[in-house]
Design a protein around this motif. Structure first.
Motif, PDB file in Angstrom:
ATOM      1  N   TYR A  11       0.829  -1.212   0.000  1.00 33.59           N
ATOM      2  CA  TYR A  11       0.000   0.000   0.000  1.00 33.59           C
ATOM      3  C   TYR A  11       0.858   1.254   0.000  1.00 33.59           C
ATOM      4  O   TYR A  11       0.484   2.271  -0.592  1.00 33.59           O
ATOM      5  CB  TYR A  11      -0.999   0.001   1.159  1.00 33.59           C
ATOM      6  N   ALA A  12       2.047   1.205   0.627  1.00 34.68           N
ATOM      7  CA  ALA A  12       2.941   2.376   0.621  1.00 34.68           C
ATOM      8  C   ALA A  12       3.383   2.665  -0.806  1.00 34.68           C
ATOM      9  O   ALA A  12       3.385   3.816  -1.264  1.00 34.68           O
ATOM     10  CB  ALA A  12       4.147   2.116   1.499  1.00 34.68           C
ATOM     11  N   ASN A  13       3.744   1.613  -1.519  1.00 27.81           N
ATOM     12  CA  ASN A  13       4.206   1.802  -2.891  1.00 27.81           C
ATOM     13  C   ASN A  13       3.081   2.290  -3.813  1.00 27.81           C
ATOM     14  O   ASN A  13       3.308   3.088  -4.717  1.00 27.81           O
ATOM     15  CB  ASN A  13       4.818   0.499  -3.419  1.00 27.81           C
ATOM     16  N   PHE A  14       1.860   1.827  -3.560  1.00 26.76           N
ATOM     17  CA  PHE A  14       0.733   2.324  -4.361  1.00 26.76           C
ATOM     18  C   PHE A  14       0.459   3.798  -4.066  1.00 26.76           C
ATOM     19  O   PHE A  14       0.139   4.565  -4.974  1.00 26.76           O
ATOM     20  CB  PHE A  14      -0.529   1.491  -4.109  1.00 26.76           C
ATOM     21  N   VAL A  15       0.572   4.184  -2.790  1.00 25.34           N
ATOM     22  CA  VAL A  15       0.351   5.601  -2.458  1.00 25.34           C
ATOM     23  C   VAL A  15       1.345   6.452  -3.246  1.00 25.34           C
ATOM     24  O   VAL A  15       0.989   7.463  -3.863  1.00 25.34           O
ATOM     25  CB  VAL A  15       0.486   5.836  -0.931  1.00 25.34           C
ATOM     26  N   LEU A  16       2.601   5.990  -3.282  1.00 33.82           N
ATOM     27  CA  LEU A  16       3.608   6.747  -4.055  1.00 33.82           C
ATOM     28  C   LEU A  16       3.312   6.697  -5.548  1.00 33.82           C
ATOM     29  O   LEU A  16       3.442   7.700  -6.256  1.00 33.82           O
ATOM     30  CB  LEU A  16       4.999   6.173  -3.811  1.00 33.82           C
ATOM     31  N   GLY A  17       2.928   5.514  -5.980  1.00 32.33           N
ATOM     32  CA  GLY A  17       2.661   5.344  -7.412  1.00 32.33           C
ATOM     33  C   GLY A  17       1.528   6.242  -7.888  1.00 32.33           C
ATOM     34  O   GLY A  17       1.468   6.609  -9.057  1.00 32.33           O
ATOM     35  N   LYS A  18       0.627   6.575  -6.989  1.00 32.25           N
ATOM     36  CA  LYS A  18      -0.539   7.370  -7.381  1.00 32.25           C
ATOM     37  C   LYS A  18      -0.422   8.853  -7.049  1.00 32.25           C
ATOM     38  O   LYS A  18      -1.222   9.659  -7.513  1.00 32.25           O
ATOM     39  CB  LYS A  18      -1.782   6.824  -6.661  1.00 32.25           C
ATOM     40  N   CYS A  19       0.559   9.228  -6.226  1.00 34.62           N
ATOM     41  CA  CYS A  19       0.547  10.620  -5.778  1.00 34.62           C
ATOM     42  C   CYS A  19       1.125  11.557  -6.853  1.00 34.62           C
ATOM     43  O   CYS A  19       1.793  11.108  -7.788  1.00 34.62           O
ATOM     44  CB  CYS A  19       1.277  10.765  -4.456  1.00 34.62           C
TER      45      CYS A  19
END
Ligand SMILES: Cc1ncc(C[n+]2csc(CCOP(=O)(O)OP(=O)(O)O)c2C)c(N)n1
Length: 570
Positions: free
Chosen positions: A265-273
């Motif tokens: 989920y941390a990587n997705f947050v970065l991937g989407k920000c």
């Protein structure tokens, strides 16, 4: 005054209360001087590498100077792994090494060695220290100590080595005649107001900002200030692995740690920000991946770091770099944002929470759950250290850090054998009990320090996650060498000892757990040292991992396409 007395008084004046080392003929003057003062304590480890890691743990936990010492030759070279660890993880430590008398040094003679145990530590350590010097002239001592302290603690902190020939150690000096070090009054902080105003304006223009918090935040002792910053901005925070404890696990703005083995989920947050503000993280390969432009491709990146070199190693071509000490930057930044001036990012926070809810526990296995459960029974106000290997990553992924817990690892150098001695150093730094996580392989790298724990009877809970293999490398062989597990499993040459017998040999209480229920029954009293063995299967695996596609959120084992798409469209 004798030089070694002068050195000890200098260390005391800098607040150093505990030093770690191992004796030898040419460091005895220093040891003798240490024994004359009540306000500083010397601690005997059983290997110089143990002393070096203990000094690292001490400095990491205290956010201030650590000290280790060793004799010349083999004692000094045994420090090297710990020195490198301090260099890559920006830990301020002064390493003192004994040396043969100046008149016994080989100098420019074309021979390998002149004095017994003569080794040129300055050249050996120069690429892994901020400053390395042999003191040949007794009257340079004050200047050199001040310089060493300056380099160790200023800017991007790190290790310094001072090599002390025996005749210099025993020399008498006139303290009033000594020269001071002049640092040239270099100011590392550049004018900030404009830069901060730009950041505040920039944040307003973006919809999906997030903070990326690195180990620098911990090393600088500004965790609390950063928590206030996160709250005022009202945006999600993600972390590098060494900084996973920077905010409590159950904190609403905590969205886990990023990178190769990071929380999905941390990587997705970065991937989407669309905007990342990076504070105190050097953004190395394990976090960002090889293809730096493909890291969070839609995001504008703002980086705050004191190290010009780190800033020069860009992630995106058009990123914004602010060179400043984050101890200075964060309070200044806070002055520019109050609760009313920040924009409402609650919609974006909701998206992040849905991502977390969808993916938390996705990769859970029995043993990773054991660690989560273990963390629930560990009280607040305890230090946690972890060794290198799968067990370290499982701890980072699953331990539910509480507000007053701190977590230390060997980040950049990734040195097995770190956890136990670093736990010892952390204990002396804080007086807090320590839980030291180890693999069955890593614990054997500095296993002799169990004797230290037993001798001093200090409250360290030594957890050995025993998968009877060098799991991290076994996993690598599984993925890349068609399961040719050379040297990493019980069938191919690797064996771990019987830890119950080992505990008995050191006279340390031993407990073994295999299930969640047994973990719940564990009674750790935080007074007695104890070895807790958690036995798990040999074929344990470490998930998730970086995938091959370059996007940080596309970790292996890959998510089913529909879940991936669903999250990307949130
Ligand atoms: C000093 C040192 N030597 C070798 C390595 C390479 N290495 C990284 S992890 C690992 C295996 C660790 O095994 P163990 O401690 O049992 O932990 P596990 O991965 O099984 O949890 C090895 C050999 C290293 N990081 N440090």
């Amino acid at each position: 005054m004798k030089i070694t007395d002068f050195i000890v008084e200098f260390l005391i004046s800098k607040g150093v209360a505990d030093v770690f080392g191992y004796p030898g003929g040419v460091i005895c003057h220093f040891i003798d001087s240490l024994s004359k003062y009540d306000t500083i304590k010397q601690h005997l480890t059983y290997h110089e590498q143990g002393a070096a890691f203990a000094a690292c743990g001490y400095a990491q936990e205290r956010c201030s100077l650590g000290v280790a010492y060793a004799t010349s030759g083999p004692g000094a070279t045994n420090l090297i792994t710990g020195i490198a660890n301090a260099f890559y993880d920006s830990i301020p430590v002064i390493f003192f090494t004994g040396q043969v008398d100046t008149y016994g040094l080989k100098g420019s003679m074309d021979i390998r060695q002149r004095g017994f145990q003569e080794t040129d530590m300055v050249s050996i350590s120069s690429s892994i220290t901020k400053y390395s010097v042999r003191i040949d002239e007794p009257n340079d001592i004050k200047k050199e100590l001040e310089k060493a302290y300056y380099y160790a603690t200023e800017g991007n902190p790190g290790p310094v080595l001072i090599d002390l020939p025996a005749d210099v150690q025993r020399a008498e000096i006139n303290v009033n005649a000594l020269e001071d070090f002049d640092n040239g009054n270099s100011t590392l902080c550049e004018p900030l107001d404009d830069a901060i105003r730009t950041i505040v304006d920039t944040i307003r223009k973006y919809q999906r900002p997030c903070l990326l918090i690195g180990n620098g935040v911990k090393q600088s002792g500004i965790r609390d200030k950063v928590r206030i910053l996160v709250e005022r901005l009202g945006i999600p925070a993600v972390f590098s692995m060494p900084a996973v404890d920077a905010l409590p696990y159950n904190y609403e703005y905590n969205f886990g740690f990023i990178g190769a083995n990071g929380h999905r989920y941390a990587n997705f947050v970065l991937g989407k920000c669309d905007l990342i503000i990076v504070i105190g993280s050097r953004m190395d390969l394990k976090q960002v991946g090889n293809d730096r432009e493909r890291f969070a491709p839609q995001a504008m990146i703002i980086r705050v770091d004191i190290d010009r070199g780190n800033l020069g190693y860009k992630v995106h071509k058009n990123e914004m770099a602010i060179r400043d000490d984050i101890r200075h930057f964060v309070p200044e930044f806070l002055k520019h944002i109050d609760n009313t001036s920040s924009v409402d990012f609650s919609g974006w926070m909701k998206v992040c929470k849905s991502i977390k809810k969808r993916l938390e526990g996705y990769d859970d296995e029995k043993y990773t759950k054991l660690i989560a459960d273990f963390s629930e029974i560990i009280k607040d106000d305890v230090v946690i250290t972890a060794d290198v290997g799968q067990s370290e990553v499982w701890v980072s992924q699953n331990f539910r850090f509480k507000r007053n817990q701190s977590f230390h690892i060997s980040g950049g150098h990734g040195a097995m054998g770190y956890s136990l001695p670093a736990a010892i150093g952390s204990y002396y730094a804080s007086g807090k009990p320590v839980v030291s996580f180890n693999g069955d392989g890593g614990i054997q790298m500095n296993i002799q320090e169990l004797q230290f724990v037993a001798r001093e009877y200090i409250p360290i809970c030594i957890v050995v996650i025993n998968n009877h293999s060098l799991g991290m490398i076994r996993g690598f062989q599984e993925a890349n060498f068609k399961k040719n597990y050379q040297q990493t499993t019980q069938d191919t040459g690797y064996l771990a000892p019987d830890f119950s017998k080992l505990a008995a040999a050191y006279d340390i209480t031993y407990k073994k757990v295999r299930s969640v229920d047994e973990i719940r029954e564990l009674e750790i009293n935080y007074i007695d040292p104890v070895i807790v063995e958690i036995e798990i299967q040999e074929d344990t695996i470490l998930n998730p991992n970086f995938g091959q596609t370059g996007e940080i959120q596309n970790q292996r084992p890959y998510l089913p396409q529909d879940i991936y798409e669903e999250i990307m469209h949130l």
